[in-house]
Design a protein around this motif. Structure first.
Motif, PDB file in Angstrom:
ATOM      1  N   LYS A  51      -5.281  -8.669   3.860  1.00 14.81           N
ATOM      2  CA  LYS A  51      -5.191  -9.091   2.469  1.00 14.81           C
ATOM      3  C   LYS A  51      -4.620  -7.939   1.652  1.00 14.81           C
ATOM      4  N   THR A  52      -3.990  -8.251   0.552  1.00 16.17           N
ATOM      5  CA  THR A  52      -3.351  -7.201  -0.261  1.00 16.17           C
ATOM      6  C   THR A  52      -4.376  -6.239  -0.868  1.00 16.17           C
ATOM      7  N   LYS A  53      -5.651  -6.661  -0.959  1.00 19.65           N
ATOM      8  CA  LYS A  53      -6.649  -5.774  -1.548  1.00 19.65           C
ATOM      9  C   LYS A  53      -7.177  -4.741  -0.554  1.00 19.65           C
ATOM     10  N   VAL A  54      -6.928  -4.923   0.754  1.00 20.71           N
ATOM     11  CA  VAL A  54      -7.369  -3.948   1.744  1.00 20.71           C
ATOM     12  C   VAL A  54      -6.576  -2.654   1.542  1.00 20.71           C
ATOM     13  N   TRP A  55      -7.304  -1.586   1.282  1.00 22.83           N
ATOM     14  CA  TRP A  55      -6.701  -0.300   0.927  1.00 22.83           C
ATOM     15  C   TRP A  55      -5.754  -0.433  -0.277  1.00 22.83           C
ATOM     16  N   ASN A  56      -5.881  -1.563  -1.011  1.00 24.97           N
ATOM     17  CA  ASN A  56      -5.050  -1.792  -2.196  1.00 24.97           C
ATOM     18  C   ASN A  56      -3.563  -1.762  -1.841  1.00 24.97           C
ATOM     19  N   PHE A  57      -3.245  -2.230  -0.629  1.00 18.07           N
ATOM     20  CA  PHE A  57      -1.878  -2.063  -0.142  1.00 18.07           C
ATOM     21  C   PHE A  57      -0.871  -2.900  -0.938  1.00 18.07           C
ATOM     22  N   GLY A  58      -1.338  -3.953  -1.612  1.00 19.31           N
ATOM     23  CA  GLY A  58      -0.420  -4.754  -2.423  1.00 19.31           C
ATOM     24  C   GLY A  58       0.166  -3.961  -3.569  1.00 19.31           C
ATOM     25  N   GLU A  59      -0.696  -3.212  -4.288  1.00 20.98           N
ATOM     26  CA  GLU A  59      -0.223  -2.386  -5.399  1.00 20.98           C
ATOM     27  C   GLU A  59       0.671  -1.252  -4.899  1.00 20.98           C
ATOM     28  N   VAL A  60       0.281  -0.655  -3.774  1.00 17.35           N
ATOM     29  CA  VAL A  60       1.070   0.440  -3.215  1.00 17.35           C
ATOM     30  C   VAL A  60       2.458  -0.045  -2.807  1.00 17.35           C
ATOM     31  N   ALA A  61       2.508  -1.227  -2.198  1.00 23.49           N
ATOM     32  CA  ALA A  61       3.796  -1.779  -1.757  1.00 23.49           C
ATOM     33  C   ALA A  61       4.756  -1.942  -2.936  1.00 23.49           C
TER      34      ALA A  61
END
Length: 579
Positions: A324-334
């Motif tokens: 999910k995009t919230k895991v390690w906040n990877f969505g925002e980082v991407a």
């Protein structure tokens, strides 16, 4: 109750030191600070004079200490302050959480039970002057602790000055001291002198050498596909177990004359683990100390391979993950890295599961990724695609139906973790073919470069135990935390036998993509630089691996100072001025 509370606090220290070093237990500060912590934890009993109140409070404190122990067994530090708000991320990692428990953790339960039984067997009296004794004891411990800190310049300097960082810092100054240190360290990003320090380091980095250009006869690649394999280590490549190759497909790729391979790439992730690997490879930066950049600095300016390729060739970039995009906040980082589209857990049909049914298997992920790539990438268009796998996640449990019957290690006498690791590596290797052969079949293959690497090492603190378990295990497993750096269809093929760090991937790839003029050259050095130091420093253990002999004093200082500078760049969002 005091004895029970103190025993729990010291048991945390012992349990912590078992996984690191007992050096901190020789420090007088450890005993004073933990006695002070015990006094603070006794406040509920002092106020209520009820045994059950202290038992409930100590039970909560024990859970807090155990959570930090479990975290440290993977990330080699206590839980960063911002990570306490990410509890929901743990839902997909249940197996890894349980696997982080140790038999020694039962000590907390035994201490609490024994203390409770003894407390209720004793007379429930409260001698006169208890508050005075409690206050005097607390004050004496507080004064002794303060004197020790004052002589060392304060808590921040005392903690920061420890040779082994949080390995000694957490037991010596307690978890509360660790949280204070991390918070103070974050605030230091506003120091005006920091930006001058950063610029001096970057200027010297540029003077010492830029990324080498490719010879005129060699064409740089326009497309980049990155495959980040979860917890994948170098030792599985070109190795057999009982005559059976662990990674036959990757072995065939390594034998290809157009492949570049560096087997000794040291893991340099820190407490961010997988998301740190993306920072190292894509942005060419070392992770900050004591915190996770993706949760604390997700919207910073990051100058990345994505942006370099877009500047040079145009085209879009995509990231594909089973999380999910919230895991390690990877969505925002991407988004900050410059990815145009994100394919997360909701993008896939979960038809083949690993890890208690929570995540998509590598086999299905690669198969479905081919279909997604066909949808978004027209042949001939420039592109960057990153694929992030999951099946190799600790503790390496693969459903029986997904195992290769021809690679059955059940009867092997090897260490159980080693066998599970090898079985998962073999599984991922067998399905990697799907994505690689599709890319090779495209008409734009000659313009495409494929990077295959592990996001970080996988064996963690079991490595020593595994190596010592048998001569066969010692012959298989590297003593160092190496993950492979493989480039398919590389403009400059061959093998690099020296040690490099994960941070060196970025400048190496920048050169092979013909993007040497991009404004951000990264913290590392291209492996094709003639003065590349054949060594790297682990972000987690702070240990140097490789050889720095024969290099000038300035080179060595620059090399060792890289982590501090990268940390400062991230905390101060320094690259915003370069965009």
């Amino acid at each position: 109750m005091f004895a029970t509370t103190f025993a729990s606090v010291i048991w945390f220290v012992v349990d912590w030191c078992v996984g690191t070093t007992f050096r901190s237990m020789s420090m007088w500060e450890l005993w004073v600070n933990n006695l002070l912590l015990t006094a603070v934890l006794m406040l509920p009993f002092a106020l209520s004079r009820r045994v059950w109140v202290q038992i409930v409070w100590l039970f909560i404190a024990d859970l807090f200490m155990m959570a930090n122990l479990m975290y440290s067994r993977t990330y080699f530090t206590a839980i960063p302050p911002e990570s306490y708000g990410l509890v929901s991320n743990l839902s997909g990692f249940t197996e890894s959480i349980w696997y982080s428990l140790r038999w020694s953790d039962i000590g907390f339960i035994l201490i609490l039970v024994a203390g409770t039984l003894f407390a209720y067997r004793l007379p429930n009296n409260h001698p006169r002057g208890m508050w005075v004794k409690y206050g005097c004891f607390t004050a004496i411990m507080a004064i002794a602790s303060a004197v020790g800190l004052i002589t060392k310049g304060g808590l921040y300097k005392a903690y920061h000055g420890l040779a082994y960082g949080s390995k000694c810092g957490v037991p010596a100054y307690t978890i509360l001291g660790h949280l204070y240190y991390v918070r103070t360290d974050n605030l230091k990003a506003s120091d005006p002198s920091l930006k001058k320090d950063i610029q001096r380091w970057l200027d010297l980095q540029n003077i010492m050498g830029s990324i080498p250009f490719l010879p005129d006869s060699i064409k740089p690649r326009r497309n980049l596909v990155v495959i980040l394999l979860e917890s994948f280590e170098s030792w599985v490549l070109e190795k057999d177990i009982d005559g059976k190759p662990i990674t036959p497909y990757l072995n065939s790729l390594l034998a290809d004359s157009s492949t570049f391979y560096a087997p000794k790439m040291l893991t340099q992730v820190d407490c961010g683990r997988s998301i740190d690997a993306q920072l190292l490879l894509t942005a060419g930066m070392l992770p900050p100390e004591g915190t996770v950049y993706s949760t604390h600095y997700p919207t910073n300016t990051y100058l990345t391979l994505n942006k370099a390729l877009k500047q040079r060739n145009g085209g879009a970039s995509y990231i594909m993950s089973v999380d999910k995009t919230k895991v390690w906040n990877f969505g925002e980082v991407a988004k900050s890295f410059g990815y145009d589209s994100i394919f997360d857990k909701n993008s896939w049909v979960i038809d083949e599961k690993v890890g208690q049914g929570h995540k998509l298997s590598d086999g299905s992920f690669f198969r479905q990724s081919v279909d997604k790539i066909k949808e978004v990438w027209n042949e001939g268009d420039p592109v960057m695609i990153t694929l992030v796998t999951y099946s190799g996640h600790h503790p390496f449990l693969l459903p029986k139906e997904l195992e290769d019957p021809n690679f059955n290690l059940e009867t092997s006498q090897l260490h159980s973790t080693l066998k599970r690791f090898a079985v998962v590596a073999h599984y991922t290797d067998s399905h990697l073919r799907k994505i690689v052969e599709y890319l090779r079949s495209r008409s734009d293959w000659e313009d495409t470069m494929v990077v295959i690497t592990g996001d970080h090492e996988g064996l963690m603190n079991e490595r020593k135990e595994i190596i010592e378990s048998s001569p066969e295990a010692a012959n298989l497993v590297d003593k160092d935390q190496f993950t492979p750096f493989i480039i398919l269809n590389s403009p400059l093929p061959g093998r690099y036998g020296d040690v490099l760090g994960q941070v060196d991937m970025y400048p190496t790839l920048l050169g092979l993509l013909g993007a040497q003029d991009f404004c951000w050259k990264g913290i590392g050095r291209s492996v094709f630089m003639p003065d590349k130091i054949p060594a790297a420093v682990s972000s987690m253990t702070k240990e140097l691996v490789g050889d720095t002999a024969g290099f000038g004093h300035d080179n060595i200082l620059q090399f060792y100072d890289a982590r501090r500078i990268s940390d400062a760049i991230i905390r101060s969002d320094y690259l915003k001025r370069m965009q």
